[in-house]
Design a protein around this motif. Structure first.
Motif, short mmCIF file in Angstrom:
data_model
loop_
_atom_site.label_atom_id
_atom_site.label_comp_id
_atom_site.label_asym_id
_atom_site.label_seq_id
_atom_site.Cartn_x
_atom_site.Cartn_y
_atom_site.Cartn_z
N LEU B 72 -47.98 0.73 -15.18
CA LEU B 72 -47.13 -0.47 -15.18
C LEU B 72 -45.66 -0.09 -14.98
O LEU B 72 -44.94 -0.73 -14.21
CB LEU B 72 -47.31 -1.22 -16.51
N GLN B 73 -45.21 0.97 -15.67
CA GLN B 73 -43.81 1.40 -15.56
C GLN B 73 -43.49 1.90 -14.15
O GLN B 73 -42.39 1.65 -13.64
CB GLN B 73 -43.52 2.51 -16.58
N VAL B 74 -44.43 2.60 -13.54
CA VAL B 74 -44.19 3.10 -12.18
C VAL B 74 -44.03 1.94 -11.22
O VAL B 74 -43.06 1.87 -10.45
CB VAL B 74 -45.35 4.02 -11.73
N VAL B 75 -44.95 0.98 -11.31
CA VAL B 75 -44.92 -0.13 -10.35
C VAL B 75 -43.69 -1.01 -10.57
O VAL B 75 -42.96 -1.35 -9.63
CB VAL B 75 -46.22 -0.95 -10.46
N THR B 76 -43.41 -1.37 -11.84
CA THR B 76 -42.24 -2.22 -12.09
C THR B 76 -40.96 -1.44 -11.82
O THR B 76 -39.97 -2.00 -11.34
CB THR B 76 -42.24 -2.74 -13.54
N GLY B 77 -40.96 -0.14 -12.12
CA GLY B 77 -39.76 0.68 -11.90
C GLY B 77 -39.41 0.75 -10.42
O GLY B 77 -38.25 0.59 -10.04
N MET B 82 -35.67 -1.45 -5.99
CA MET B 82 -35.38 -2.16 -4.74
C MET B 82 -34.23 -3.14 -4.92
O MET B 82 -33.69 -3.65 -3.94
CB MET B 82 -36.63 -2.93 -4.27
N PHE B 83 -33.84 -3.42 -6.17
CA PHE B 83 -32.76 -4.40 -6.42
C PHE B 83 -31.55 -3.79 -7.11
O PHE B 83 -30.45 -4.30 -7.04
CB PHE B 83 -33.29 -5.56 -7.28
N PHE B 84 -31.78 -2.69 -7.83
CA PHE B 84 -30.72 -2.09 -8.64
C PHE B 84 -29.82 -1.23 -7.76
O PHE B 84 -30.29 -0.49 -6.90
CB PHE B 84 -31.38 -1.22 -9.73
N TYR B 92 -23.61 -2.92 -12.82
CA TYR B 92 -23.65 -4.01 -13.81
C TYR B 92 -23.86 -5.36 -13.12
O TYR B 92 -24.68 -6.17 -13.56
CB TYR B 92 -22.35 -4.00 -14.61
N GLN B 93 -23.14 -5.58 -12.01
CA GLN B 93 -23.32 -6.84 -11.29
C GLN B 93 -24.74 -6.96 -10.75
O GLN B 93 -25.35 -8.03 -10.79
CB GLN B 93 -22.33 -6.97 -10.13
N SER B 94 -25.28 -5.85 -10.23
CA SER B 94 -26.64 -5.94 -9.68
C SER B 94 -27.63 -6.22 -10.81
O SER B 94 -28.61 -6.93 -10.60
CB SER B 94 -26.99 -4.67 -8.91
N LEU B 95 -27.36 -5.69 -11.99
CA LEU B 95 -28.25 -5.96 -13.13
C LEU B 95 -28.15 -7.42 -13.57
O LEU B 95 -29.15 -8.05 -13.92
CB LEU B 95 -27.89 -5.06 -14.31
#
Lengths: 184, 486
Positions: B72-77, B82-84, B92-95
């Motif tokens: 689960l951590q690998v897939v969600t990570g 892809m967004f961070f 911080y803004q991207s988060l």
């Protein structure tokens, strides 16, 4: 080579030759592999580890305010730029110090608790500095007087150029190992 | 004529022989083709069908649950990556963008957050189960040792993951981590600067933590998980311990094989259905939590000049944060490094010094004792970490005239000093103030004026001395005020 290999007469000779030939091949493989690993590994290791061997210490002098910003005996929180910080780093390049102007001299304390590095907070009346992380307390001189810290807050250089008050920046101070009973 | 070298070579040849072509029809057209070219189907069937001890019931699901959490951590990570933006100026803004409530990204971030907790918890229970049933004994020593290394890597993942949250708390966590590491003899400052990517926080700090969290540590974890699972298959799942059945390295493997042959069950599905159902249920639970609560809140921006910070790690590391406040101050610098080091050495050495004999917890009462004490300590230190008694209560207002309840001008002045001299940050009077030091609401009944004066002048381990800070008049006023608290 393949011709002699097929001959059973040569088998005995082959057997005596094989070990040394194999040794050469093993040596060649491991040797070339090691060379390739070193050629690519040296710049990688150097890039990754160079920052780990920086020396810390003092940086440049930076103007942190005007003389009029610092009334006598008032402790003022100032912001300076970390030495060597890249301009593209954003706010992370900011660091802080507490400056106190006193008759005849200045006291500048780097705002890094010497227990685990949290920013401390100065209290107006008592002049004490309290750390929010684990309750370390320093007196008005920055000496550790209670709680976990074993080392005083680190002092920074201050100089006055005309009306400019300048602070000598410094890298993050690191508390190194101290044995029980040692003072620093 | 056969000499030993030839026999050896013959064995290697036999093991490496290209397998015969798959001609049986039992795999069908597509799978038969795949089996002929890869041999994976028969190998998977062997793994699925290998016999495992009967009665390996629900206590045995926590290792595979940790693996489910890891996946689960690998897939969600990977999705979060892809967004961070791993840039210290814009992370911080991207988060904030990722965490927008109601979006799928926020739910993925929530999944990654709850998944981290799940992985730590499942790993902890797995560790306790293996320790209590002494499954680390012969021949499974390397399983335990690889597990200990993975434990450290998972904690390293938890720590670096929290710093990638690149808010105020994350930044100070990096500093706290570096300052701890700097206590190691000789290599301390090198470790600290390795972590910060320099001699102070800088633009490279986040990039380095990002590379560690997303490439290095997962790569090592993949390798170690492979080793760990391979060893579980090779050495077999440990049997539930039976009191009196002692592990003897000379006979263990034969006995184990005989028992498994006699009354073992195929791994799939007789044993593995529990792993699958339990792991899947946990992931469904995480999805529910992520949907219900979304992404964890970010604290203030990563600006070190905002000094009103109260950095704390996530809940599963709070107990360690508490320990750092509670060591006797004289040995604190030593213990910061020594205690974790001793724990690691002890864990790795365990199967090497004790690999035979009883496995049943009922015959190993000290094992139960160690687990109870450790879990109890972690639990109480966690509670303490949330109470934070050592935290000075900044900004506590002065006592009101009603609370002071006196017309004596000296007492009134003393009450003002109690606030202005920061006493109130750590001492409570009438429900107001900190809890670091004793509650002073009735201190006048317990201490005489001389004792009060002595204590204020001398301080204590956690209290600064006020000698030279207070004038004689101020000291007298403060003592008068405290003496009137009855």
């Amino acid at each position: 080579m393949s011709d002699t290999h097929a001959s059973s007469d040569m088998a005995g000779q082959d057997d005596t030759q094989e070990p040394s030939r194999r040794k050469l091949l093993i040596g060649l493989s491991l040797g070339s592999g090691a060379l390739a690993a070193a050629a690519a590994g040296y710049p990688i290791a150097k890039a990754v580890l160079d920052p780990a061997f920086q020396k810390g210490g003092r940086g440049d002098w930076q103007t942190v305010g005007q003389l009029t910003d610092f009334p006598l005996w008032k402790t003022v929180l100032v912001t300076f730029i970390r030495p060597g910080a890249r301009s593209f780093g954003g706010d992370i390049k900011k660091d802080t110090a507490y400056l106190t102007r006193r008759p005849g001299d200045w006291l500048a304390l780097h705002n890094v608790c010497m227990h685990l590095g949290c920013p401390v907070r100065h209290q107006e009346g008592s002049g004490l500095y309290f750390c929010p992380c684990h309750g370390g307390v320093y007196n008005a001189e920055g000496i550790n007087v209670a709680g976990p810290p074993r080392i005083p807050l680190q002092r920074l250089g201050v100089r006055v150029e005309g009306q400019d008050v300048q602070l000598q920046s410094a890298a993050m101070p690191l508390p190194t190992l101290t044995w029980p009973g040692g003072d620093s | 004529m056969s000499n030993p070298a030839q026999t050896k070579q013959a064995k290697i040849d036999e093991a490496n022989d290209t397998p015969p072509a798959v001609t049986e029809k039992k795999y069908g057209l597509f799978l038969g083709w795949l089996e002929d070219r890869t041999g994976l189907i028969s190998r998977l069937n062997t793994v699925a069908g290998h016999r495992v001890p009967k009665r390996s019931k629900w206590a045995f699901v926590f290792g595979s649950a940790t693996l489910f959490a890891f996946i689960l951590q690998v897939v969600t990570g990977i999705t979060l990556a892809m967004f961070f933006e791993p840039s210290s100026a814009t992370a911080y803004q991207s988060l904030q963008r990722i965490s927008t409530p109601g979006t799928a990204e926020a739910m993925v971030r929530g999944l990654h957050y709850f998944g981290a907790s799940l992985m730590v918890v499942m790993m902890g229970i797995h560790l306790i189960r293996v320790y209590l049933s002494a499954a680390y004994k012969y021949p499974r020593e390397m399983q335990w040792i690889s597990g200990v290394v993975m434990l450290l890597l998972v904690l390293a993942m938890a720590f670096t993951g929290q710093t990638l949250r690149w808010d105020q708390t994350a930044v100070w966590s990096v500093v706290v981590g570096a300052e701890q590491a700097s206590r190691a003899p000789i290599v301390g400052p090198i470790l600290a600067r390795f972590l910060m990517a320099g001699d102070t926080l800088n633009a490279g700090t986040l990039s380095r933590l990002y590379a560690l969290h997303t490439y290095w540590f997962p790569a090592l974890l993949f390798g170690l998980i492979g080793l760990h699972v391979f060893l579980v298959l090779r050495n077999g799942i440990s049997e539930p311990p039976v009191p009196g059945r002692r592990v003897d390295p000379r006979t263990y493997k034969q006995e184990y094989q005989a028992r498994v042959k006699k009354d073992g069950v195929p791994f799939w599905p007789d044993a593995a259905w529990r792993d699958t159902v339990f792991g899947s249920a946990l992931i469904i639970l995480m999805a529910f939590l992520a949907w219900k609560f979304g992404a964890p809140a970010l604290s203030k921006p990563p600006d070190p000049s905002l000094i009103n910070a109260d950095p704390k790690p996530d809940w599963y590391l709070i107990w360690y944060f508490s320990i750092l406040a509670l060591w006797p101050y004289g040995i604190t610098n030593l213990m910061i490094i020594l205690a974790p080091l001793l724990a690691i050495v002890g864990l790795i050495a365990l199967p090497l010094v004790s690999n035979k004999g009883e496995r049943a917890p009922s015959r190993r009462p000290w094992a139960i004792g160690i687990v109870v004490v450790t879990v109890g300590m972690i639990f109480s230190l966690t509670l303490l970490g949330y109470r934070e008694p050592w935290l000075p209560r900044f900004g506590t207002p002065p006592l009101t005239a009603q609370q002071v309840n006196s017309t004596d001008p000296s007492v009134v002045r003393g009450a003002a000093l109690f606030h202005d001299q920061s006493c109130i940050l750590c001492h409570k009077i009438d429900g107001q103030g900190g809890i670091r030091g004793p509650n002073l609401s009735q201190i006048g009944e317990r201490l005489t004026k001389d004792q009060l004066t002595w204590r204020i002048q001398n301080g204590a381990a956690s209290m600064p001395s006020y000698a030279g800070v207070l004038t004689t008049d101020q000291l007298r006023d403060l003592v008068n005020f405290l003496a009137s608290r009855q």
